[in-house]
Design a protein around this motif. Structure first.
Motif, mmCIF file in Angstrom:
data_model
loop_
_atom_site.group_PDB
_atom_site.id
_atom_site.type_symbol
_atom_site.label_atom_id
_atom_site.label_comp_id
_atom_site.label_asym_id
_atom_site.label_seq_id
_atom_site.Cartn_x
_atom_site.Cartn_y
_atom_site.Cartn_z
ATOM 1 N N VAL A 237 2.684 -6.224 -7.098
ATOM 2 C CA VAL A 237 2.469 -5.007 -6.306
ATOM 3 C C VAL A 237 2.622 -5.266 -4.811
ATOM 4 O O VAL A 237 3.006 -4.364 -4.062
ATOM 5 C CB VAL A 237 1.086 -4.383 -6.632
ATOM 6 C CG1 VAL A 237 -0.050 -5.194 -6.031
ATOM 7 C CG2 VAL A 237 1.034 -2.929 -6.187
ATOM 8 N N VAL A 238 2.387 -6.488 -4.358
ATOM 9 C CA VAL A 238 2.556 -6.789 -2.936
ATOM 10 C C VAL A 238 4.024 -6.741 -2.516
ATOM 11 O O VAL A 238 4.337 -6.678 -1.330
ATOM 12 C CB VAL A 238 1.940 -8.155 -2.554
ATOM 13 C CG1 VAL A 238 0.438 -8.142 -2.781
ATOM 14 C CG2 VAL A 238 2.601 -9.293 -3.313
ATOM 15 N N GLU A 239 4.927 -6.777 -3.511
ATOM 16 C CA GLU A 239 6.361 -6.617 -3.244
ATOM 17 C C GLU A 239 6.853 -5.235 -3.683
ATOM 18 O O GLU A 239 7.743 -4.666 -3.066
ATOM 19 C CB GLU A 239 7.161 -7.698 -3.990
ATOM 20 C CG GLU A 239 6.934 -9.111 -3.503
ATOM 21 C CD GLU A 239 7.612 -9.384 -2.170
ATOM 22 O OE1 GLU A 239 8.363 -8.504 -1.684
ATOM 23 O OE2 GLU A 239 7.384 -10.474 -1.609
ATOM 24 N N TYR A 240 6.262 -4.710 -4.746
ATOM 25 C CA TYR A 240 6.708 -3.435 -5.312
ATOM 26 C C TYR A 240 6.412 -2.260 -4.386
ATOM 27 O O TYR A 240 7.269 -1.402 -4.147
ATOM 28 C CB TYR A 240 6.032 -3.221 -6.668
ATOM 29 C CG TYR A 240 6.399 -1.921 -7.348
ATOM 30 C CD1 TYR A 240 7.633 -1.760 -7.968
ATOM 31 C CD2 TYR A 240 5.494 -0.856 -7.359
ATOM 32 C CE1 TYR A 240 7.971 -0.570 -8.587
ATOM 33 C CE2 TYR A 240 5.823 0.340 -7.988
ATOM 34 C CZ TYR A 240 7.061 0.477 -8.597
ATOM 35 O OH TYR A 240 7.382 1.662 -9.202
ATOM 36 N N LYS A 241 5.196 -2.209 -3.876
ATOM 37 C CA LYS A 241 4.803 -1.120 -2.982
ATOM 38 C C LYS A 241 3.894 -1.697 -1.907
ATOM 39 O O LYS A 241 2.676 -1.692 -2.017
ATOM 40 C CB LYS A 241 4.086 -0.007 -3.757
ATOM 41 C CG LYS A 241 3.909 1.275 -2.943
ATOM 42 C CD LYS A 241 3.331 2.392 -3.791
ATOM 43 C CE LYS A 241 3.207 3.679 -2.964
ATOM 44 N NZ LYS A 241 2.614 4.776 -3.769
ATOM 45 N N LYS A 242 4.527 -2.195 -0.848
ATOM 46 C CA LYS A 242 3.803 -2.920 0.201
ATOM 47 C C LYS A 242 2.779 -2.047 0.919
ATOM 48 O O LYS A 242 1.814 -2.565 1.485
ATOM 49 C CB LYS A 242 4.794 -3.491 1.216
ATOM 50 C CG LYS A 242 5.792 -4.478 0.622
ATOM 51 C CD LYS A 242 6.751 -4.982 1.678
ATOM 52 C CE LYS A 242 7.764 -5.963 1.118
ATOM 53 N NZ LYS A 242 8.722 -5.338 0.210
ATOM 54 N N SER A 243 2.981 -0.722 0.892
ATOM 55 C CA SER A 243 2.075 0.193 1.594
ATOM 56 C C SER A 243 0.877 0.611 0.743
ATOM 57 O O SER A 243 -0.009 1.316 1.214
ATOM 58 C CB SER A 243 2.829 1.450 2.037
ATOM 59 O OG SER A 243 3.339 2.144 0.895
ATOM 60 N N SER A 244 0.839 0.181 -0.519
ATOM 61 C CA SER A 244 -0.227 0.619 -1.422
ATOM 62 C C SER A 244 -1.559 -0.026 -1.069
ATOM 63 O O SER A 244 -1.627 -1.069 -0.425
ATOM 64 C CB SER A 244 0.136 0.287 -2.873
ATOM 65 O OG SER A 244 0.148 -1.117 -3.070
ATOM 66 N N ARG A 245 -2.617 0.593 -1.519
ATOM 67 C CA ARG A 245 -3.964 0.056 -1.295
ATOM 68 C C ARG A 245 -4.105 -1.313 -1.944
ATOM 69 O O ARG A 245 -4.668 -2.244 -1.352
ATOM 70 C CB ARG A 245 -5.005 1.025 -1.859
ATOM 71 C CG ARG A 245 -6.450 0.591 -1.621
ATOM 72 C CD ARG A 245 -7.416 1.663 -2.067
ATOM 73 N NE ARG A 245 -7.380 1.850 -3.521
ATOM 74 C CZ ARG A 245 -7.966 2.859 -4.160
ATOM 75 N NH1 ARG A 245 -8.586 3.798 -3.465
ATOM 76 N NH2 ARG A 245 -7.904 2.943 -5.477
ATOM 77 N N SER A 246 -3.581 -1.450 -3.162
ATOM 78 C CA SER A 246 -3.697 -2.727 -3.868
ATOM 79 C C SER A 246 -2.961 -3.844 -3.148
ATOM 80 O O SER A 246 -3.455 -4.973 -3.076
ATOM 81 C CB SER A 246 -3.160 -2.597 -5.293
ATOM 82 O OG SER A 246 -4.058 -1.881 -6.097
ATOM 83 N N ALA A 247 -1.781 -3.548 -2.620
ATOM 84 C CA ALA A 247 -1.025 -4.563 -1.891
ATOM 85 C C ALA A 247 -1.827 -5.054 -0.692
ATOM 86 O O ALA A 247 -1.891 -6.265 -0.416
ATOM 87 C CB ALA A 247 0.318 -4.002 -1.447
ATOM 88 N N LYS A 248 -2.447 -4.129 -0.004
ATOM 89 C CA LYS A 248 -3.276 -4.495 1.150
ATOM 90 C C LYS A 248 -4.476 -5.331 0.711
ATOM 91 O O LYS A 248 -4.816 -6.341 1.347
ATOM 92 C CB LYS A 248 -3.748 -3.225 1.865
ATOM 93 C CG LYS A 248 -4.598 -3.449 3.102
ATOM 94 C CD LYS A 248 -4.880 -2.119 3.797
ATOM 95 C CE LYS A 248 -5.707 -2.320 5.078
ATOM 96 N NZ LYS A 248 -7.068 -2.774 4.812
#
Length: 263
Positions: A237-248
């Motif tokens: 998820v840190v690559e899939y959707k960098k703006s997501s809450r989980s990535a953060k």
């Protein structure tokens, strides 16, 4: 580059977010410029599936370029490393045959240290900053092998009514392992699948903070549909959707982990 730190992710309860935590922390560390090797020690192949398609993972799982064959030969894992699509991030894939590893280890000389032996050359080379190992949700000879090959342990715990079920058994097992691998340290507990609206999240945190001499990471991972979508696409998820809450959150947790294990 300093000494390579090996971190095992383990919990004898399934569904703790162990593989998801391992894969995303590894990806976040790599994004931070650290060189990371991931080792998929689970027959469920989830760590491998976090980075590669199902077809690719099954092809490697059914072939001979995987952890199962390396352990069987007690071979240096260098030759079993594959590059992921991401810079600084490599993987030793798993095999469905890992289901029989307990039986096969039973007759081996110094069986608790076979994985350590297979990783030794890689660790000595200090090519990687971190080696992250995903352990299966069991307590036995293979998990003992993984723990004996590790410097630190992170225990992902799901913030749910059943999340801490069996945690006492986990700590008893860790104490047994420390009898033969005394340098092993528990880096801390990572709380996952958090819904802050539920009372049991607060109860979980209160109970965990009562554990003697066990660190609980400040950064928790909340429930986020972006994680499921990223898994469906075989992308962390840190690559899939960098703006997501989980990535953060995974990025923040990775920073906290690196700061803690580097002390």
């Amino acid at each position: 580059m300093g000494k390579t730190v090996t971190i095992c992710f383990t919990n004898n309860k399934g569904g703790s977010g162990k593989s998801t935590t391992c894969s995303n922390l590894g990806a976040a560390m790599a994004r931070a410029g650290k060189k990371v090797l991931l080792v998929d020690g689970d027959m469920q192949l989830n760590l491998s599936l976090a980075f590669f398609s199902e077809d690719w993972v099954l092809e490697h799982a059914q072939g001979e370029n995987n952890l199962y064959y390396a352990i069987g030969k007690q071979a240096d894992l260098t030759d079993y490393i594959v590059h992921t699509p991401y810079e600084n991030l490599d993987l030793v894939p798993s095999s469905t045959l890992m289901s029989s590893i307990e039986y096969e280890l039973f007759t081996k000389w110094q069986r608790e240290f076979i994985l350590r032996k297979c990783l030794q050359r890689i660790k000595d080379s200090e090519v990687y900053d971190y080696i992250l190992i995903d352990a299966p949700p069991t307590l036995g000879g293979w998990v003992m092998n993984i723990l004996c090959a590790s410097d630190k342990v992170i225990i992902p715990v799901e913030a749910s009514p059943w999340g801490m079920f069996g945690l006492a058994n986990m700590f008893e097992f860790l104490n047994e392992v420390k009898q033969i691998s005394p340098e092993l340290e528990v880096a801390g507990i990572a709380v996952t699948k958090v819904d802050t609206r539920k009372n049991y999240f607060k109860q979980t945190m209160e109970t965990l903070h009562q554990l003697e001499s066990i660190y609980v990471f400040e950064h928790v991972i909340r429930v986020d549909s972006s994680v499921e979508w990223s898994q469906d696409n075989s992308v962390p998820v840190v690559e899939y959707k960098k703006s997501s809450r989980s990535a953060k959150e995974y990025t923040e947790l990775a920073e906290e982990v690196m700061n803690r294990v580097s002390r």
